[in-house]
Design an enzyme around this catalytic site. Sequence first.
Site, PDB file in Angstrom:
ATOM      1  NE  ARG A 127      33.377  39.274  45.421  1.00  0.00           N
ATOM      2  CZ  ARG A 127      33.471  39.306  46.761  1.00  0.00           C
ATOM      3  NH1 ARG A 127      33.271  40.439  47.412  1.00  0.00           N
ATOM      4  NH2 ARG A 127      33.736  38.219  47.433  1.00  0.00           N
ATOM      5  CG  ASP A 128      39.605  39.108  40.908  1.00  0.00           C
ATOM      6  OD1 ASP A 128      39.857  40.284  40.564  1.00  0.00           O
ATOM      7  OD2 ASP A 128      40.487  38.318  41.305  1.00  0.00           O
ATOM      8  CG  PHE A 129      36.238  39.027  33.710  1.00  0.00           C
ATOM      9  CD1 PHE A 129      36.210  37.701  33.317  1.00  0.00           C
ATOM     10  CD2 PHE A 129      36.486  40.004  32.761  1.00  0.00           C
ATOM     11  CE1 PHE A 129      36.419  37.350  31.985  1.00  0.00           C
ATOM     12  CE2 PHE A 129      36.693  39.670  31.435  1.00  0.00           C
ATOM     13  CZ  PHE A 129      36.662  38.342  31.047  1.00  0.00           C
ATOM     14  CB  THR A 176      42.266  42.993  40.178  1.00  0.00           C
ATOM     15  OG1 THR A 176      42.344  41.639  40.652  1.00  0.00           O
ATOM     16  CG2 THR A 176      43.650  43.445  39.715  1.00  0.00           C
ATOM     17  CG  ASN A 204      41.306  35.373  37.550  1.00  0.00           C
ATOM     18  OD1 ASN A 204      42.324  34.801  37.932  1.00  0.00           O
ATOM     19  ND2 ASN A 204      40.606  36.162  38.341  1.00  0.00           N
TER      20      ASN A 204
END
Length: 239
Positions: free
Chosen positions: A24-26, A65, A30
């Site tokens: 969900r937030d690749f 993001t 990260n």
Amino acid sequence: MMIALGAAKGLAFLHNAERPVIYRDFKTSNILLDSDYTAKLSDFGLAKAGPQGDETHVSTRVMGTYGYAAPEYVMTGHLTARSDVYSFGVVLLELLTGRKSVDKTRPSKEQSLVDWARTKLNDKRKMLQIIDPRLENQYSIRAAQKACSLAYYCLSQNPKARPLMSDVVETLEPLQCNNGATEEKSSLLSDGPIGGLGRTARDYRLHNKYGGAVRPPAGCRSPNPNCSPGGGPTACRVR
């Protein structure tokens, strides 16, 4: 490309788990690198259990993001593994171009990396125009075209048209080797543990954080058992 492959394997592992997980937030920040520049995913704070059985998606509050989130997720809150594939496409595009996903310092038409590059990714005459100029043309044209084609499919507006992360891994693995083609410029994939296109991430995005010079490896470092220095590249698995 080594960073891209490592990150792709991490996402594929999550998606293929007994209970699938959507990251969900690749995004680039990260992705952590060890001393050998092996990519590892971090910060699973927004990870979500994926759909099971007859479920087609998970409905959730939109989080992530800006610049990396898939358009259908932003508009509907419907989350699937293909949402991660889109985010991976953005990161791959960052590696290819040396640009940020969103850069307000650029002209208005170039501030969104995806909007600026999408139409060029599927045009063999234009796709090489978006490759990071700091590479000074020292890369394999064939490998660059395959990487651009992969990014194009990952960034498809239609989620069903995007490849699975397992397909992405299969496409990236052959690109870890020097293809040995004499008619092309020196291979962008044989100049170091990240090499060529992948060096964009090392030199311009993550090098300052980890520091130190990296010596070229003695030979091919691809985990692909069919890969060998001097062997021809395998055809792109994404259509």
